[in-house]
Write a protein that holds these residues in place. Structure first.
Motif, mmCIF file in Angstrom:
data_model
loop_
_atom_site.group_PDB
_atom_site.id
_atom_site.type_symbol
_atom_site.label_atom_id
_atom_site.label_comp_id
_atom_site.label_asym_id
_atom_site.label_seq_id
_atom_site.Cartn_x
_atom_site.Cartn_y
_atom_site.Cartn_z
ATOM 1 N N VAL A 81 0.848 -1.181 0.000
ATOM 2 C CA VAL A 81 0.000 0.000 0.000
ATOM 3 C C VAL A 81 0.890 1.239 0.000
ATOM 4 O O VAL A 81 1.764 1.375 0.857
ATOM 5 N N TYR A 82 0.631 2.123 -0.945
ATOM 6 C CA TYR A 82 1.372 3.379 -1.067
ATOM 7 C C TYR A 82 0.392 4.509 -0.802
ATOM 8 O O TYR A 82 -0.656 4.581 -1.446
ATOM 9 N N VAL A 83 0.705 5.356 0.166
ATOM 10 C CA VAL A 83 -0.204 6.433 0.550
ATOM 11 C C VAL A 83 0.521 7.772 0.528
ATOM 12 O O VAL A 83 1.725 7.845 0.737
ATOM 13 N N ARG A 84 -0.239 8.817 0.290
ATOM 14 C CA ARG A 84 0.323 10.163 0.305
ATOM 15 C C ARG A 84 0.444 10.711 1.722
ATOM 16 O O ARG A 84 1.242 11.603 1.976
ATOM 17 N N ASN A 85 -0.367 10.177 2.664
ATOM 18 C CA ASN A 85 -0.352 10.687 4.036
ATOM 19 C C ASN A 85 -0.566 9.536 5.012
ATOM 20 O O ASN A 85 -1.668 8.989 5.103
ATOM 21 N N MET A 86 0.466 9.190 5.758
ATOM 22 C CA MET A 86 0.388 8.089 6.718
ATOM 23 C C MET A 86 -0.616 8.376 7.827
ATOM 24 O O MET A 86 -1.104 7.447 8.483
ATOM 25 N N GLU A 87 -0.987 9.629 8.005
ATOM 26 C CA GLU A 87 -1.996 9.976 9.015
ATOM 27 C C GLU A 87 -3.354 9.363 8.664
ATOM 28 O O GLU A 87 -4.243 9.298 9.514
ATOM 29 N N ASP A 88 -3.525 8.890 7.432
ATOM 30 C CA ASP A 88 -4.772 8.265 6.999
ATOM 31 C C ASP A 88 -4.840 6.770 7.322
ATOM 32 O O ASP A 88 -5.798 6.101 6.946
ATOM 33 N N PHE A 89 -3.864 6.250 8.036
ATOM 34 C CA PHE A 89 -3.763 4.822 8.338
ATOM 35 C C PHE A 89 -5.078 4.244 8.857
ATOM 36 O O PHE A 89 -5.586 3.243 8.342
ATOM 37 N N ALA A 90 -5.657 4.848 9.888
ATOM 38 C CA ALA A 90 -6.883 4.307 10.498
ATOM 39 C C ALA A 90 -8.054 4.321 9.514
ATOM 40 O O ALA A 90 -8.831 3.354 9.449
ATOM 41 N N LYS A 91 -8.195 5.382 8.741
ATOM 42 C CA LYS A 91 -9.278 5.456 7.754
ATOM 43 C C LYS A 91 -9.112 4.377 6.683
ATOM 44 O O LYS A 91 -10.087 3.757 6.259
ATOM 45 N N LEU A 121 -4.495 9.446 -3.850
ATOM 46 C CA LEU A 121 -4.069 9.467 -2.451
ATOM 47 C C LEU A 121 -3.548 8.113 -1.996
ATOM 48 O O LEU A 121 -2.871 8.026 -0.973
ATOM 49 N N ILE A 122 -3.862 7.054 -2.749
ATOM 50 C CA ILE A 122 -3.507 5.689 -2.359
ATOM 51 C C ILE A 122 -3.386 4.812 -3.601
ATOM 52 O O ILE A 122 -4.069 5.043 -4.604
ATOM 53 N N GLU A 123 -2.509 3.831 -3.527
ATOM 54 C CA GLU A 123 -2.353 2.822 -4.570
ATOM 55 C C GLU A 123 -2.030 1.501 -3.883
ATOM 56 O O GLU A 123 -1.250 1.486 -2.932
ATOM 57 N N ILE A 124 -2.642 0.422 -4.331
ATOM 58 C CA ILE A 124 -2.415 -0.902 -3.742
ATOM 59 C C ILE A 124 -2.129 -1.910 -4.846
ATOM 60 O O ILE A 124 -2.868 -1.978 -5.828
ATOM 61 N N ASN A 125 -1.051 -2.695 -4.664
ATOM 62 C CA ASN A 125 -0.851 -3.851 -5.520
ATOM 63 C C ASN A 125 -1.014 -5.107 -4.662
ATOM 64 O O ASN A 125 -1.016 -5.010 -3.432
ATOM 65 N N ALA A 126 -1.217 -6.249 -5.294
ATOM 66 C CA ALA A 126 -1.534 -7.460 -4.535
ATOM 67 C C ALA A 126 -0.970 -8.682 -5.212
ATOM 68 O O ALA A 126 -0.707 -8.696 -6.409
ATOM 69 N N ILE A 127 -0.804 -9.722 -4.389
ATOM 70 C CA ILE A 127 -0.451 -11.047 -4.882
ATOM 71 C C ILE A 127 -1.498 -12.005 -4.337
ATOM 72 O O ILE A 127 -1.792 -12.017 -3.135
#
Length: 131
Positions: A81-91, A121-127
């Protein structure tokens, strides 16, 4: 081909929707899902400025890619998970909890300064491993 969530008292319990490690018998198809963003099928970006809505769209996009390969989110063993703001972790994890159920995939989340589009604001890759 059961997926197993690994836990040990030698490590701190995860503080989000992920496992310390995940095991699976590798006798299926491996599916590598490219980084999914908040793009809707029509090309528009969902939830501009809204991490909750973008995370929902990203998770739906990951699900769609895995389903197109013949699986479900239950087959996902790892996400990055790649995020622009780690403060968004809980959301972000509040939304992930709506998509992923135990046994949970292993996960890494990092804050990045930029993604491929300034509105992302976010990008996710998966396996995933599909039987």
């Amino acid at each position: 081909m059961p997926k197993t969530q690994v836990s040990t008292t030698e490590l701190h319990s995860p503080n989000g929707v992920f496992s310390q490690a995940t095991t699976i018998e590798a006798t299926g198809r491996l599916v590598f899902v490219s980084g999914m963003t908040a793009r809707r099928p029509d090309g528009s970006i969902a939830g501009v400025g809204d991490i909750t809505e973008q995370t929902r769209q990203v998770c739906a996009n990951v699900a769609a890619a895995v389903e197109a390969a013949g699986g479900t989110l239950a087959d996902v063993c790892r996400v990055d998970v790649y995020v622009r703001n780690m403060e968004d972790f809980a959301k972000i994890h509040a939304v992930r909890a709506q998509f992923f159920a135990p046994p949970l995939p292993a996960s890494t989340m990092v804050e990045v300064s930029k993604l491929a589009h300034p509105d992302y604001l976010i990008e996710i890759n998966a396996i995933a491993v599909i039987a």
